[in-house]
Design a protein around this motif. Structure first.
Motif, PDB file in Angstrom:
ATOM      1  N   SER A 174      52.834  22.900  -4.333  1.00  0.00           N
ATOM      2  CA  SER A 174      53.817  23.115  -2.985  1.00  0.00           C
ATOM      3  C   SER A 174      55.030  22.378  -3.350  1.00  0.00           C
ATOM      4  O   SER A 174      56.185  22.847  -2.892  1.00  0.00           O
ATOM      5  N   VAL A 175      55.096  21.373  -4.037  1.00  0.00           N
ATOM      6  CA  VAL A 175      56.495  20.799  -4.513  1.00  0.00           C
ATOM      7  C   VAL A 175      57.527  21.594  -5.510  1.00  0.00           C
ATOM      8  O   VAL A 175      58.547  22.117  -5.040  1.00  0.00           O
ATOM      9  N   LYS A 176      56.756  22.507  -6.234  1.00  0.00           N
ATOM     10  CA  LYS A 176      57.474  23.366  -6.984  1.00  0.00           C
ATOM     11  C   LYS A 176      58.034  24.597  -6.287  1.00  0.00           C
ATOM     12  O   LYS A 176      59.238  24.931  -6.419  1.00  0.00           O
ATOM     13  N   LYS A 177      57.345  25.142  -5.254  1.00  0.00           N
ATOM     14  CA  LYS A 177      57.628  26.270  -4.517  1.00  0.00           C
ATOM     15  C   LYS A 177      58.749  25.528  -3.653  1.00  0.00           C
ATOM     16  O   LYS A 177      59.811  26.355  -3.170  1.00  0.00           O
ATOM     17  N   TYR A 178      58.817  24.335  -3.140  1.00  0.00           N
ATOM     18  CA  TYR A 178      59.871  23.828  -2.191  1.00  0.00           C
ATOM     19  C   TYR A 178      60.913  23.624  -2.955  1.00  0.00           C
ATOM     20  O   TYR A 178      62.170  24.208  -2.299  1.00  0.00           O
ATOM     21  N   LEU A 179      61.128  23.159  -3.860  1.00  0.00           N
ATOM     22  CA  LEU A 179      62.357  23.109  -5.019  1.00  0.00           C
ATOM     23  C   LEU A 179      62.930  24.474  -5.383  1.00  0.00           C
ATOM     24  O   LEU A 179      64.048  24.729  -5.094  1.00  0.00           O
ATOM     25  N   ARG A 180      62.186  25.297  -5.664  1.00  0.00           N
ATOM     26  CA  ARG A 180      62.503  26.692  -6.103  1.00  0.00           C
ATOM     27  C   ARG A 180      62.954  27.552  -5.124  1.00  0.00           C
ATOM     28  O   ARG A 180      63.908  28.510  -5.562  1.00  0.00           O
ATOM     29  N   SER A 181      62.644  27.326  -3.922  1.00  0.00           N
ATOM     30  CA  SER A 181      63.112  27.909  -2.807  1.00  0.00           C
ATOM     31  C   SER A 181      64.406  27.378  -2.227  1.00  0.00           C
ATOM     32  O   SER A 181      64.770  27.667  -0.908  1.00  0.00           O
ATOM     33  N   ASN A 182      64.868  26.397  -2.621  1.00  0.00           N
ATOM     34  CA  ASN A 182      65.846  25.456  -2.053  1.00  0.00           C
ATOM     35  C   ASN A 182      65.575  24.829  -0.781  1.00  0.00           C
ATOM     36  O   ASN A 182      66.182  24.938   0.228  1.00  0.00           O
ATOM     37  N   GLY A 183      64.131  24.613  -0.498  1.00  0.00           N
ATOM     38  CA  GLY A 183      63.560  23.894   0.719  1.00  0.00           C
ATOM     39  C   GLY A 183      62.977  24.803   1.710  1.00  0.00           C
ATOM     40  O   GLY A 183      62.784  24.547   3.003  1.00  0.00           O
ATOM     41  N   LYS A 184      63.246  26.088   1.487  1.00  0.00           N
ATOM     42  CA  LYS A 184      63.015  27.256   2.593  1.00  0.00           C
ATOM     43  C   LYS A 184      61.483  27.341   2.406  1.00  0.00           C
ATOM     44  O   LYS A 184      60.698  27.910   3.475  1.00  0.00           O
ATOM     45  N   ARG A 185      60.821  27.004   1.452  1.00  0.00           N
ATOM     46  CA  ARG A 185      59.128  27.268   1.420  1.00  0.00           C
ATOM     47  C   ARG A 185      58.653  26.025   1.538  1.00  0.00           C
ATOM     48  O   ARG A 185      58.109  25.155   0.487  1.00  0.00           O
ATOM     49  N   GLY A 186      58.547  25.499   2.753  1.00  0.00           N
ATOM     50  CA  GLY A 186      57.801  24.110   3.029  1.00  0.00           C
ATOM     51  C   GLY A 186      56.172  24.029   2.938  1.00  0.00           C
ATOM     52  O   GLY A 186      55.723  25.093   2.902  1.00  0.00           O
TER      53      GLY A 186
END
Length: 221
Positions: A174-186
């Motif tokens: 979840s952290v990786k997705k959050y960072l790679r989406s620039n915070g869009k995938r929370g």
């Protein structure tokens, strides 16, 4: 004779004024700071390395987190434990997460703990499991920590401790997705707590002494 009478009269007035001053003095009580006969005050004196004391008030419950100290690793542990469980060693929440740091069973198994009943009553096991999980998550997030540390996403500065705390909440994926989406995938847990809130709340702590370790285990006996 007149002078002597004036002297005693003046002395009498002075004594009366002093007496009335003491009689009118009342001890003013402050709400929230009364102790019963058998109650004691407990407080923490920080070491030289932990000389910054922080206090946090939970607005919903009114409870005070007293204290966690500065931005040290000890402070990080205390802050996470308070947020997760109010520091209650044997707490099991409605989703089955357990202990003061609120571990899931699969996570405990991954760091080498299989006796969950002993885990719930053993503070040393819980601290060792917490440290081991930090080491594992640091290894999993090593590239992200190097790449994003110091950046600002959704108005929040990214730090190593913030990302590790967020991974504790929602997992490294979840952290990786959050960072790679620039915070869009929370991500939010079952109680509505977001990754962003953990990245912000636990940012800036010094956990640098714990080395990344893919195979970290809590060495318990």
């Amino acid at each position: 004779m007149v002078k002597k009478g004036s002297y005693f009269f003046g002395l009498t007035i002075l004594v009366a004024l002093v007496s009335s001053g003491f009689n009118s003095f009342e001890i003013e009580k402050v709400e929230g700071f009364h102790l019963g006969e058998n109650e004691k005050i407990s407080y923490y004196v920080p070491s030289e390395d932990e000389n910054e004391i922080e206090t946090e008030i939970d607005m919903e419950s009114g409870l005070v987190a007293v204290p966690y100290v500065g931005k040290t690793f000890a402070g990080f542990k205390q802050a996470v434990a308070f947020k997760e469980s109010r520091g209650v060693l044997n707490k099991v929440n409605t989703f089955g997460y357990m202990g003061k740091y609120q571990f899931g069973r699969s996570t405990l198994r991954s760091v080498g703990i299989h006796d969950f009943q002993e885990f719930l009553r053993n503070p040393e096991w819980q601290d060792k499991a917490f440290r081991a999980l930090i080491a594992k998550n640091k290894w999993e997030l090593r590239k992200e920590i190097e790449k994003y540390n110091g950046r600002v996403i959704n108005g929040v500065k990214i730090t190593e401790s913030g990302l590790i705390a967020a991974a504790h909440l929602g997992g490294v994926g979840s952290v990786k997705k959050y960072l790679r989406s620039n915070g869009k995938r929370g991500f939010k847990d079952g109680y509505g707590t977001s990754l962003k809130s953990y990245i912000k709340k636990f940012g800036g702590y010094d956990i640098s002494h714990i080395a990344p370790n893919k195979n970290a285990k809590a060495k318990v006996s």
